[in-house]
Enzyme design. Structure first.
Site, mmCIF file in Angstrom:
data_model
loop_
_atom_site.group_PDB
_atom_site.id
_atom_site.type_symbol
_atom_site.label_atom_id
_atom_site.label_comp_id
_atom_site.label_asym_id
_atom_site.label_seq_id
_atom_site.Cartn_x
_atom_site.Cartn_y
_atom_site.Cartn_z
ATOM 1 N N ASP A 205 49.845 56.191 91.121
ATOM 2 C CA ASP A 205 50.173 56.282 92.546
ATOM 3 C C ASP A 205 50.622 57.708 92.824
ATOM 4 O O ASP A 205 51.494 58.233 92.129
ATOM 5 C CB ASP A 205 51.279 55.288 92.909
ATOM 6 C CG ASP A 205 51.456 55.155 94.417
ATOM 7 O OD1 ASP A 205 51.205 54.061 94.947
ATOM 8 O OD2 ASP A 205 51.846 56.147 95.067
ATOM 9 N N ASP B 4 43.983 49.190 94.256
ATOM 10 C CA ASP B 4 44.881 48.687 95.302
ATOM 11 C C ASP B 4 45.263 49.831 96.237
ATOM 12 O O ASP B 4 46.424 50.006 96.598
ATOM 13 C CB ASP B 4 46.128 48.081 94.647
ATOM 14 C CG ASP B 4 46.982 47.298 95.626
ATOM 15 O OD1 ASP B 4 46.483 46.958 96.710
ATOM 16 O OD2 ASP B 4 48.158 47.035 95.308
ATOM 17 N N ASP C 194 47.062 62.178 91.839
ATOM 18 C CA ASP C 194 45.887 61.774 92.603
ATOM 19 C C ASP C 194 44.957 60.959 91.712
ATOM 20 O O ASP C 194 44.697 61.323 90.552
ATOM 21 C CB ASP C 194 45.165 63.019 93.124
ATOM 22 C CG ASP C 194 43.881 62.678 93.843
ATOM 23 O OD1 ASP C 194 43.950 62.224 94.990
ATOM 24 O OD2 ASP C 194 42.806 62.854 93.228
ATOM 25 N N ALA C 195 44.455 59.853 92.227
ATOM 26 C CA ALA C 195 43.646 58.940 91.420
ATOM 27 C C ALA C 195 42.393 59.618 90.870
ATOM 28 O O ALA C 195 42.017 59.407 89.711
ATOM 29 C CB ALA C 195 43.261 57.713 92.246
ATOM 30 N N HIS D 219 47.821 39.668 96.358
ATOM 31 C CA HIS D 219 47.872 40.225 95.004
ATOM 32 C C HIS D 219 47.260 39.287 93.961
ATOM 33 O O HIS D 219 46.635 39.742 93.003
ATOM 34 C CB HIS D 219 49.304 40.605 94.646
ATOM 35 C CG HIS D 219 49.797 41.787 95.431
ATOM 36 N ND1 HIS D 219 50.660 41.662 96.500
ATOM 37 C CD2 HIS D 219 49.498 43.111 95.339
ATOM 38 C CE1 HIS D 219 50.898 42.862 97.019
ATOM 39 N NE2 HIS D 219 50.203 43.758 96.340
#
Length: 522
Positions: free
Chosen positions: A322, A374, A356-357, A278
């Protein structure tokens, strides 16, 4: 031409048989979906697994249909016997597949055997029902059309119920047992309704149906224990949490202070070294960005990337996108899990968006100083679309002119072509607006012991320089002395030419599968 022979019948016989058609059609598609879902969960590459399962099912159904030509007598008894066999084989299919994966090295052979067995039995159902209806209905033409109508209606119901209710709320094992019981329920209906026609075979069918009901009920009510037993073997450490969501299977394991997160059996982090991953994802991008007022994190529902971004004093907002609300809820509301990210998801500066991205990027009007991708590894087409040139083009439209993108990009050692496919795709991404310019990239990697060498790619509308990366916040892994080494690649991880990952080719998924299977097998 003479009419087909008829047998003594009740006027409701065709209706009972058509209800049976509807129920067996639901069961048939559910078993197909369960087999594909289990294989996707265990092996990844959902398109490959579902394509294989569908192909085997259809072929086997053809074999089953052919075999019915050899059945000349006692059609009702044979049909209900087939239903019992389908109920047992289909009901136990998920358990058999999980057991094969966990306890043997013959998963693929087991998958083929299960799918061929269930498919062959299913292929016998409709031809037998049509012949029974031919005996018990005056108009065969009407019977055929009704059978097809009920069959397709059942398949539609199954296709809607499986992804939206059955898989996320019951799980794969309970779903398979439940529909095995539905096949057996068809037998109970038949034994009661056609008891006179089945007189010669009734005793054996009653006993077999009773036994099948008992076995499937036992499996249904012991499903949670079975899942726990399989996951205890599948994961090296003790499973402390396991839940199925509409999007994925979330499993957390623990050994002493080592807590590990698995999504669909794939490791996402281990607490002894997650900070390496990270820090490498977040701080080079944050260092090279002109500002850090608004940061977008795609994925990262565990809050670890947000924890690192929140270290910057000028940060005003983190938008974390997310798709799975259960993931973000767990890492926000569970005190033990929230502590792993320093309670990042409870910070008022963090806004969680469960969407949804791609859809988020299409609909938002916000601009960002830093974008941190990520997302899970691109092991199937659903995730692979979030690594395409069209997706990265969307990112550039929401990025400030002096902003920076950082993308986790799998291992440049284990999946070298996949890593450089991501880098090359970013490098070819056109900037928003009337320009022929493209993003410029800065590839780098870090060593994360739980994963090995792991790759990342920085991208921006301007040229980036490794020497400009400076640390202004506390870190446990990165130092200014070691940062230059992140941007140097040894010969076995050096850049290679690849296809650009596009929606219509999804080359990245092929590269990814080939790379990881070379080292670890399918």
């Amino acid at each position: 031409m003479e009419s087909p022979p008829t047998v003594p019948q009740h006027r409701a016989d065709p209706l009972i048989l058509l209800i049976s058609v509807f129920l067996v059609a639901i069961c048939a598609l559910i078993y197909e979906l369960v087999a594909g879902a289990v294989s996707s969960y265990l092996l990844g590459s959902s398109v490959t697994q579902f394509s294989l399962v569908i192909g085997l099912f259809l072929t086997s159904m053809g074999i089953g249909s052919f075999l019915t030509r050899f059945v000349r007598r006692n059609l009702l008894a044979v049909f209900f016997g087939v239903e019992l066999a389908v109920g047992l084989a289909g009901g136990f299919s998920a358990v058999i597949l999980f057991a094969a994966f966990v306890y043997s090295k013959a998963y693929f052979a087991t998958l083929v055997a299960v799918v061929v067995t269930v498919g062959t039995l299913i292929g016998m159902e409709i031809p037998l029902l049509l012949r029974i209806l031919r005996e018990r209905a005056a108009d065969l033409r009407v019977s055929v059309s009704q059978v097809m109508t009920f069959d397709y209606a059942g398949a539609l119901l199954a296709s809607l119920a499986f992804p939206f209710f059955l898989a996320p709320h019951l799980g794969l094992l309970k779903t398979s047992f439940l529909f095995g019981l539905m096949n057996v329920a068809v037998c109970w209906i038949g034994l009661l309704w056609f008891r006179q026609a089945l007189a010669r075979s009734a005793a054996g069918l009653w006993l077999a149906t009773l036994a099948a009901t008992f076995l499937l009920l036992a499996g249904f009510f012991q499903s949670n224990r079975l899942v726990s037993a399989f996951e205890d073997k599948l994961y090296a450490d003790k499973v402390i949490l396991a839940t199925q969501t509409p999007y994925q299977r979330i499993v957390l394991t623990r050994w002493k202070d080592d807590i590990r997160l698995f999504l669909n059996a794939k490791l996402q982090f281990a607490t002894p070294d997650e900070y390496r991953y990270h820090e490498a994802l977040v701080h080079p991008a944050m260092s090279l960005a002109a500002r850090h007022e608004r940061v977008l994190i795609l994925g990262g529902g565990d809050g670890m990337a947000a924890r690192e971004a929140l270290k910057y004093p000028d940060l005003r907002e983190v938008v974390l996108v997310d798709i799975d609300p259960e993931m973000t809820r767990l890492f926000r509301d569970n005190d033990m899990l929230a502590s792993l990210s320093g309670n990042a998801l409870r910070d008022p500066r963090v806004r969680v968006v469960n969407e949804d991205a791609q859809r988020f990027l299409e609909e938002t009007d916000l601009f960002f100083d830093v974008v941190l991708s990520d997302l899970p590894d691109p092991n199937d087409l659903t995730i692979g679309k979030l690594y395409t040139i069209s997706f990265y083009r969307l990112l550039t439209r929401r990025l400030n002119a002096d902003g920076v993108i950082a993308v986790q990009a799998t291992s440049p050692f284990f999946a070298r072509q996949a890593y450089w496919c991501i880098a090359n795709t970013l490098d070819a991404t056109p900037l928003a607006g009337p320009t022929s310019a493209t993003l410029t990239i800065l590839p780098y990697h870090a060593n994360v012991p739980s994963f090995g060498e792991w790759g990342f790619v920085l991208a921006a509308p301007r040229r980036l320089h490794p020497e400009d990366v400076k640390l202004t916040v506390p870190t446990r892994y990165l130092t200014e002395e070691t940062i230059p080494s992140l941007f140097r690649f040894p010969a076995d991880m050096a850049r290679v030419e690849t296809e650009i990952n596009r929606l219509d080719n999804q080359a990245l998924v092929r590269y990814y599968d080939a790379g990881w299977q070379y080292y670890f097998g399918p």
